[in-house]
Design a protein around this motif. Sequence first.
Motif, PDB file in Angstrom:
ATOM      1  N   TYR A   3      23.347  12.839 -25.046  1.00  0.00           N
ATOM      2  CA  TYR A   3      22.575  13.759 -25.882  1.00  0.00           C
ATOM      3  C   TYR A   3      22.187  13.050 -27.175  1.00  0.00           C
ATOM      4  CZ  TYR A   3      21.166  17.852 -28.533  1.00  0.00           C
ATOM      5  OH  TYR A   3      20.459  18.742 -29.286  1.00  0.00           O
ATOM      6  N   THR A  62      18.875  13.876 -28.645  1.00  0.00           N
ATOM      7  CA  THR A  62      17.686  14.548 -29.182  1.00  0.00           C
ATOM      8  C   THR A  62      17.793  14.851 -30.666  1.00  0.00           C
ATOM      9  OG1 THR A  62      17.331  15.542 -27.024  1.00  0.00           O
ATOM     10  CG2 THR A  62      16.136  16.512 -28.856  1.00  0.00           C
ATOM     11  N   SER A 108      15.227  13.348 -33.408  1.00  0.00           N
ATOM     12  CA  SER A 108      14.354  14.356 -34.023  1.00  0.00           C
ATOM     13  C   SER A 108      14.546  14.478 -35.525  1.00  0.00           C
ATOM     14  CB  SER A 108      14.608  15.723 -33.389  1.00  0.00           C
ATOM     15  OG  SER A 108      14.528  15.643 -31.992  1.00  0.00           O
ATOM     16  N   THR A 109      15.414  13.656 -36.080  1.00  0.00           N
ATOM     17  CA  THR A 109      15.620  13.674 -37.530  1.00  0.00           C
ATOM     18  C   THR A 109      14.730  12.593 -38.143  1.00  0.00           C
ATOM     19  OG1 THR A 109      17.895  14.424 -37.246  1.00  0.00           O
ATOM     20  CG2 THR A 109      17.352  13.380 -39.351  1.00  0.00           C
ATOM     21  N   GLU A 159       5.771  10.594 -23.185  1.00  0.00           N
ATOM     22  CA  GLU A 159       6.178  11.901 -23.663  1.00  0.00           C
ATOM     23  C   GLU A 159       7.600  12.176 -23.177  1.00  0.00           C
ATOM     24  OE1 GLU A 159       3.709  14.976 -22.058  1.00  0.00           O
ATOM     25  OE2 GLU A 159       3.965  14.314 -20.022  1.00  0.00           O
ATOM     26  N   VAL A 160       8.490  12.870 -23.844  1.00  0.00           N
ATOM     27  CA  VAL A 160       8.350  13.476 -25.143  1.00  0.00           C
ATOM     28  C   VAL A 160       9.350  12.884 -26.132  1.00  0.00           C
ATOM     29  CG1 VAL A 160       8.639  15.656 -26.414  1.00  0.00           C
ATOM     30  CG2 VAL A 160       7.560  15.654 -24.177  1.00  0.00           C
ATOM     31  N   LYS A 161      10.545  12.543 -25.646  1.00  0.00           N
ATOM     32  CA  LYS A 161      11.626  12.268 -26.577  1.00  0.00           C
ATOM     33  C   LYS A 161      11.438  11.032 -27.423  1.00  0.00           C
ATOM     34  CE  LYS A 161      15.913  12.601 -25.376  1.00  0.00           C
ATOM     35  NZ  LYS A 161      17.048  12.495 -24.431  1.00  0.00           N
ATOM     36  N   ILE A 206       8.709   9.963 -28.756  1.00  0.00           N
ATOM     37  CA  ILE A 206       7.560  10.014 -29.664  1.00  0.00           C
ATOM     38  C   ILE A 206       7.922   9.791 -31.141  1.00  0.00           C
ATOM     39  CG2 ILE A 206       5.618  11.414 -30.499  1.00  0.00           C
ATOM     40  CD1 ILE A 206       5.378  12.635 -27.723  1.00  0.00           C
ATOM     41  N   PRO A 207       8.969  10.454 -31.668  1.00  0.00           N
ATOM     42  CA  PRO A 207       9.247  10.249 -33.100  1.00  0.00           C
ATOM     43  C   PRO A 207       9.536   8.784 -33.472  1.00  0.00           C
ATOM     44  CG  PRO A 207      10.347  12.238 -32.358  1.00  0.00           C
ATOM     45  CD  PRO A 207       9.799  11.566 -31.126  1.00  0.00           C
ATOM     46  N   LEU A 245       6.306   6.835 -33.237  1.00  0.00           N
ATOM     47  CA  LEU A 245       5.402   7.127 -34.359  1.00  0.00           C
ATOM     48  C   LEU A 245       5.844   6.390 -35.618  1.00  0.00           C
ATOM     49  CD1 LEU A 245       2.941   8.924 -35.269  1.00  0.00           C
ATOM     50  CD2 LEU A 245       4.659  10.460 -36.227  1.00  0.00           C
ATOM     51  N   MET A 246       7.149   6.353 -35.866  1.00  0.00           N
ATOM     52  CA  MET A 246       7.629   5.677 -37.064  1.00  0.00           C
ATOM     53  C   MET A 246       7.464   4.159 -36.945  1.00  0.00           C
ATOM     54  SD  MET A 246       8.244   7.881 -39.307  1.00  0.00           S
ATOM     55  CE  MET A 246       8.861   9.528 -39.692  1.00  0.00           C
ATOM     56  N   ILE A 272      -0.522   5.502 -32.448  1.00  0.00           N
ATOM     57  CA  ILE A 272       0.374   5.683 -31.318  1.00  0.00           C
ATOM     58  C   ILE A 272      -0.468   6.206 -30.158  1.00  0.00           C
ATOM     59  CG2 ILE A 272       0.920   8.018 -32.115  1.00  0.00           C
ATOM     60  CD1 ILE A 272       3.606   7.853 -30.939  1.00  0.00           C
ATOM     61  N   ARG A 280       1.162  10.279 -20.674  1.00  0.00           N
ATOM     62  CA  ARG A 280       1.566  11.574 -20.134  1.00  0.00           C
ATOM     63  C   ARG A 280       2.117  11.413 -18.734  1.00  0.00           C
ATOM     64  NH1 ARG A 280      -1.210  15.296 -23.562  1.00  0.00           N
ATOM     65  NH2 ARG A 280       0.143  16.821 -22.568  1.00  0.00           N
ATOM     66  N   ARG A 281       3.062  12.271 -18.389  1.00  0.00           N
ATOM     67  CA  ARG A 281       3.447  12.337 -16.990  1.00  0.00           C
ATOM     68  C   ARG A 281       2.301  13.017 -16.264  1.00  0.00           C
ATOM     69  NH1 ARG A 281       8.791  10.823 -17.656  1.00  0.00           N
ATOM     70  NH2 ARG A 281       9.357  11.251 -19.813  1.00  0.00           N
ATOM     71  N   ARG A 327      -1.079  16.275 -16.290  1.00  0.00           N
ATOM     72  CA  ARG A 327      -1.121  16.980 -17.544  1.00  0.00           C
ATOM     73  C   ARG A 327      -2.181  16.409 -18.473  1.00  0.00           C
ATOM     74  NH1 ARG A 327       3.465  18.079 -20.446  1.00  0.00           N
ATOM     75  NH2 ARG A 327       2.748  20.194 -20.189  1.00  0.00           N
ATOM     76  N   SER A 336      -2.956  10.880 -33.864  1.00  0.00           N
ATOM     77  CA  SER A 336      -2.062   9.794 -33.460  1.00  0.00           C
ATOM     78  C   SER A 336      -2.056   8.629 -34.434  1.00  0.00           C
ATOM     79  CB  SER A 336      -2.482   9.268 -32.080  1.00  0.00           C
ATOM     80  OG  SER A 336      -2.572  10.320 -31.166  1.00  0.00           O
ATOM     81  N   LEU A 377       6.225  16.103 -37.133  1.00  0.00           N
ATOM     82  CA  LEU A 377       7.258  15.153 -37.576  1.00  0.00           C
ATOM     83  C   LEU A 377       7.047  14.750 -39.031  1.00  0.00           C
ATOM     84  CD1 LEU A 377       9.716  13.395 -36.556  1.00  0.00           C
ATOM     85  CD2 LEU A 377       8.071  11.544 -36.385  1.00  0.00           C
ATOM     86  N   PRO A 396      15.068  18.386 -39.525  1.00  0.00           N
ATOM     87  CA  PRO A 396      14.751  17.921 -38.162  1.00  0.00           C
ATOM     88  C   PRO A 396      13.542  18.631 -37.576  1.00  0.00           C
ATOM     89  CG  PRO A 396      17.004  18.801 -38.286  1.00  0.00           C
ATOM     90  CD  PRO A 396      16.310  19.162 -39.564  1.00  0.00           C
ATOM     91  N   ILE A 397      12.950  18.006 -36.582  1.00  0.00           N
ATOM     92  CA  ILE A 397      11.895  18.614 -35.795  1.00  0.00           C
ATOM     93  C   ILE A 397      12.537  19.129 -34.505  1.00  0.00           C
ATOM     94  CG2 ILE A 397      11.339  16.390 -34.764  1.00  0.00           C
ATOM     95  CD1 ILE A 397       8.524  17.144 -34.434  1.00  0.00           C
TER      96      ILE A 397
END
Lengths: 267, 267
Positions: free
Chosen positions: A96, A98, A102-103, A130-132, A134-135, A138-139, A148, A152-153, A156, B102, B138, B147-148
């Motif tokens: 785990y 996330t 996500s912070t 996507e998805v986890k 991404i943050p 992006l940073m 960025i 996509r899977r 979609r 993006s 984000l 957090p997001i």
Amino acid sequence: MICLADQLRAKPYYVHPLGEFASTLGAAKSTISEDLAALRLTFEHFGLGRVETLAGAAGGVRYVPRRDPSRIRVVAEELAERLRAPGRLLPGGFLYTTDLLSTPSIAERVGEAFATYFADRRPDIVLAMEVKGIPIALMTARAFNVPIVVIRRAGRVTEGPAVTVNYVSASSRTVQQMALPLRAVREGQRALFIDDFLRGGGTARGVFDLMREFRADVVGVGMFIATREPERKLVEDVFSLLRFEGADDRGNAIVRPSEDVAAIHAG
Amino acid sequence: MICLADQLRAKPYYVHPLGEFASTLGAAKSTISEDLAALRLTFEHFGLGRVETLAGAAGGVRYVPRRDPSRIRVVAEELAERLRAPGRLLPGGFLYTTDLLSTPSIAERVGEAFATYFADRRPDIVLAMEVKGIPIALMTARAFNVPIVVIRRAGRVTEGPAVTVNYVSASSRTVQQMALPLRAVREGQRALFIDDFLRGGGTARGVFDLMREFRADVVGVGMFIATREPERKLVEDVFSLLRFEGADDRGNAIVRPSEDVAAIHAG
């Protein structure tokens, strides 16, 4: 001087002509030069990155966000410690992560670590699944001042013609699809793939296949965590911040900074 | 002083005890105080946000990232202009915005605009719908140092027990599902929902329903773009940066900064 620092850091790698600062800040060029010299030393001293001066007609000054290797090691060790805490290990051997990913302040430090390690690769885009992931992607993109591109899977994509490739997920042992709109990547672009978790490397391999269709180059693969097993991954030359080695006898995850992190040098 | 600025801006809203700076920077408290006073003026002068001093036992200094309203209006106008360019309007009345959303430097400025507008709401978390709104969410979360939490479209949650709600997408006129792991949001948390596109407000309405299940509060809804039609949305009190008003006679999008942007005041 604060404002100079702010403008430099807002656009990493962008070459600011000295005249630009002189006009936006309303200061003489000689003052700007003195301030830049002081900034250079301060940034260096506190491991915030480099202020580089480029000579010539296209010259000016730019900020290159390299973090101090010892600071990256501290970040990696702190994250490993948090991941070793009880309750992190999920059914199926997943971890785990996330809440950490996500912070924003954590994603930012992870992104800066990738940007430091991959500084010489000069990517034009940062790829994320996507998805986890991404943050942190992006940073990383922020530190390189490039866009960025989110893969996509399949099934979609909503933005016109797309390229789709199949890949085998080592975790689920199923054939899956990933897709990108045709307009998302241009021929010859240098792509850095950033993701949160690498086990067998099936997804990363799929990203290489996908970029081949676009005639673009994958110039690096950066992972938040890679598992120790299987030792032989489907892709080579992966940088991972953390290594996930399984469970200890109390059922907690064994996570350490990777050997790659120990090997980062000041450059 | 650069380093002080860096530490403050790395953790917006976090109250740094003065002693913390004195020890990490190896400087006397009196020097730190003088530097902070200078920083306060500099930040104010250049519209970079506020440096606030809090008295008392839990006191210290913190950075509140409010951008200058006139600067937010410039950002909104620049984005509107780019969206009016030929080729942005897609079949179905959609607008191609992915490249802008993006780009980290753009996402960052949009996030700072939301953080300025919603500064008084003090969110504990920022909610995003996968996938396109994640970068701006984000960057908003970064400005609040919270957090997001990414809401998944149903059938894709992989992290244990989840809460699922149905919602009607006004664009597609179909019933869809959104879901969040139970551990993602705690009772009583204040959630700010950030997304890229609002038409009827069905998705935003679903987010309100979802948060009700968690006994959490939606304290604000921030959109990159909202359409003018339908005028009556399913949710009230939405802040949008841009207004999308349809197509002009050359087939280009009509996009303007919203009235909300004109109404932002320095606070």
